[in-house]
Each structure stands twice: as C-alpha cells, then as structure tokens.
Design an enzyme around this catalytic site. Structure first.
Site, mmCIF file in Angstrom:
data_model
loop_
_atom_site.group_PDB
_atom_site.id
_atom_site.type_symbol
_atom_site.label_atom_id
_atom_site.label_comp_id
_atom_site.label_asym_id
_atom_site.label_seq_id
_atom_site.Cartn_x
_atom_site.Cartn_y
_atom_site.Cartn_z
ATOM 1 N N TYR A 105 -23.240 61.446 31.086
ATOM 2 C CA TYR A 105 -22.628 60.410 30.250
ATOM 3 C C TYR A 105 -22.544 60.940 28.820
ATOM 4 O O TYR A 105 -23.505 60.903 28.060
ATOM 5 C CB TYR A 105 -23.441 59.109 30.312
ATOM 6 C CG TYR A 105 -22.919 58.013 29.426
ATOM 7 C CD1 TYR A 105 -21.551 57.740 29.364
ATOM 8 C CD2 TYR A 105 -23.764 57.242 28.643
ATOM 9 C CE1 TYR A 105 -21.056 56.736 28.544
ATOM 10 C CE2 TYR A 105 -23.290 56.231 27.825
ATOM 11 C CZ TYR A 105 -21.931 55.990 27.783
ATOM 12 O OH TYR A 105 -21.446 54.997 26.963
ATOM 13 N N ASP A 146 -18.681 60.451 32.865
ATOM 14 C CA ASP A 146 -17.846 59.899 31.806
ATOM 15 C C ASP A 146 -17.932 60.854 30.621
ATOM 16 O O ASP A 146 -18.930 60.864 29.914
ATOM 17 C CB ASP A 146 -18.349 58.496 31.441
ATOM 18 C CG ASP A 146 -17.587 57.889 30.283
ATOM 19 O OD1 ASP A 146 -16.631 58.520 29.787
ATOM 20 O OD2 ASP A 146 -17.955 56.774 29.873
#
Length: 259
Positions: A105, A146
């Site tokens: 992330y 992400d």
DNA sequence: ATGGTGGCCCGGCCA
C-alpha cells in the site's frame, strides 16, 4: 494460479463483500490493502472457513495489508526492513505456491507541494531497495497492491484534468519505472493495451458511473511470471452494489511452474 | 460552487 489485489478500504466494513468475492472469483492468493485493522482484529477465521491461510500487518486505524492464500503461506515478512520505516504498516510478503508475493500500500502523496509527496517517493525507493535485497528478478515474484500511481495517461479518465496533481507526476512514474528496471512488469498492461480501464473511482460525484477513474492497483511481476500470464481482469462487479470499496479487485492468472 | 462521499469513530483526519 490466480493472484488478486484489492484495496478494501476497511476490512471490517468490507468482510462480507470480500468473502462473497473470494467464493465467486476463487483467487489462489489475494493481496489486501487498507484493512484499517490491528493484527488482533484481523478475521483469520473467516478466511480459514473458506480454505485459506492468512497473514496481516496492521496497527489500527490506518493502512494495514494482508495476504490470503490457499496455495501455502510461509516466510512472512512485515515492512520494508528499514529502520526508518515510519510510514505505517504498508508491506507484507510471503511465499505462496512457489511465488514470492507482496501486498503493498504505497503512501498517498496528497499533493506535489505536500510533505507527504517526497515521503511517497522515498517509500517507493525503499521498496526497490528491499526487493533488491530480498528477491531475485529471475525468480517468480509478484508485488501487488495500491500504488497510488497511474502508470501513464491511458490510466486516467482525462490527463488534462490532472496536470500538476499527484498520481500522474513524472517523479512518481519514474519511481515506477525504477521498479520495472529492477525486473518487474505491469502484468495487466501486458494483456490489455486499452485506455480507460480503471481500478479506482472516487466515491464522490458519481465517478464510477461517469467512468471517471484511474488504474492505480497494479500487479507488478517478474518477467518470467509475466510471460506465463494467461489472463487478466479488473472485476468491476466488486465496485458495484451495497457498500463497495472505492477500489475494485484486479487479478491475473499465471502458471509459475510452467512455460 | 473551494463543495462532493465514505471510513475511522464522534471532531476531524484521511483517502
């Protein structure tokens, strides 16, 4: 072997949707981001019930990443292995079915003049160093998650609207190119050259229905894994219906052992 | 028009 990534924007709020998606899509490995949970709150038993092992790295309100696997899960590492890794729990790695898999992330830079923007670039540089230290680009490795970066202008709804903003700046894209120079390939992009294929849409302003999104959820895999990838999909259905995340699930099918 | 939506957890931050 089906490898998926999904920023769920709170696993507490999304567990039902995640269980439903696993049952339907049957990933072998699922990388989760933004669980927003402490390790003690992570619902390992829900994944056990579906036939999956799981490992989590999180400390509460913010961030939090996990790996969920039905093809084995061993050699778990948490964080960047850097003593100044001070941007929260954002990386977890494990060996799953012969592939070294990471759920990542990447920090949101917020704005080009914000202090979080250089911090994002630093985190990406540390990720590259970590991979250099821990992995072999000649082996099957998948760094999924992400990235908060749209790799090129095909990956945003309108490049003109985003000039001067984060997610599309040259330094961010250069950081992605550095990871690719180490030996990673954007596996989804290898399968689909089309513009307008997005993985995230803002909750606000009906962005999903107006096709105003970005492709920022990436499966970066080593070359040999990219060559053995047979299928890729952004599953837009996971962005529909009741209480969706603002991201949807993305997956590839590959055969790490075969040719 | 400097908003808007949704998650955390109940005022304000974060995406």
């Amino acid at each position: 072997m089906r490898i998926a990534t999904w920023n769920v924007n709170s696993l507490t709020a999304r567990l039902g949707r995640v269980e439903e998606w696993i049952s339907q899509a049957e990933p072998d490995v699922l990388c989760l981001q933004e669980t927003k949970q402490a390790d003690a709150a992570f619902p390992h038993e829900a994944f056990t019930a579906l036939g999956y092992e799981s490992a989590h790295f999180g400390d509460g309100r913010w961030n939090g990443v996990a790996l969920v696997s039905r093809v084995g899960l061993s050699g778990v590492t948490r964080g960047l292995g850097h003593e100044d890794d001070d941007q929260g729990p954002r990386l977890i790695g494990a060996d799953c079915g012969g592939v070294r898999v990471y759920s990542a992330y990447v920090p949101n830079g917020r704005a080009l003049d914000d202090e979080h923007y250089p911090a994002k670039l630093l985190w990406l540089e540390r990720l590259r160093h970590h991979l250099t230290n821990e992995c072999d680009p000649e082996q099957p490795v998948a760094v999924c998650g992400d990235y908060n970066i749209a790799p090129d202008d095909r990956d945003v709804w309108d490049p003109k609207e985003l000039v001067g903003m984060t997610h599309v700046s040259e330094p961010e894209r250069a950081a992605l190119a550095d990871l690719e120079a180490w030996g990673l390939v954007d596996a989804f992009r290898e399968v689909y050259p089309d513009a307008g294929l997005f993985s995230w849409w803002d909750y606000r302003g009906g962005s999903f229905h107006r096709h105003r999104g970005m492709r920022i959820d990436l499966l970066l895999v080593t070359r040999m894994l990219a060559e053995r990838t047979t299928y890729a999909l952004i599953d837009r259905n996971a962005r529909k219906g009741e209480k969706p995340s603002d991201h949807t699930a993305v997956f590839i099918d590959c055969d790490p052992a075969g040719g």
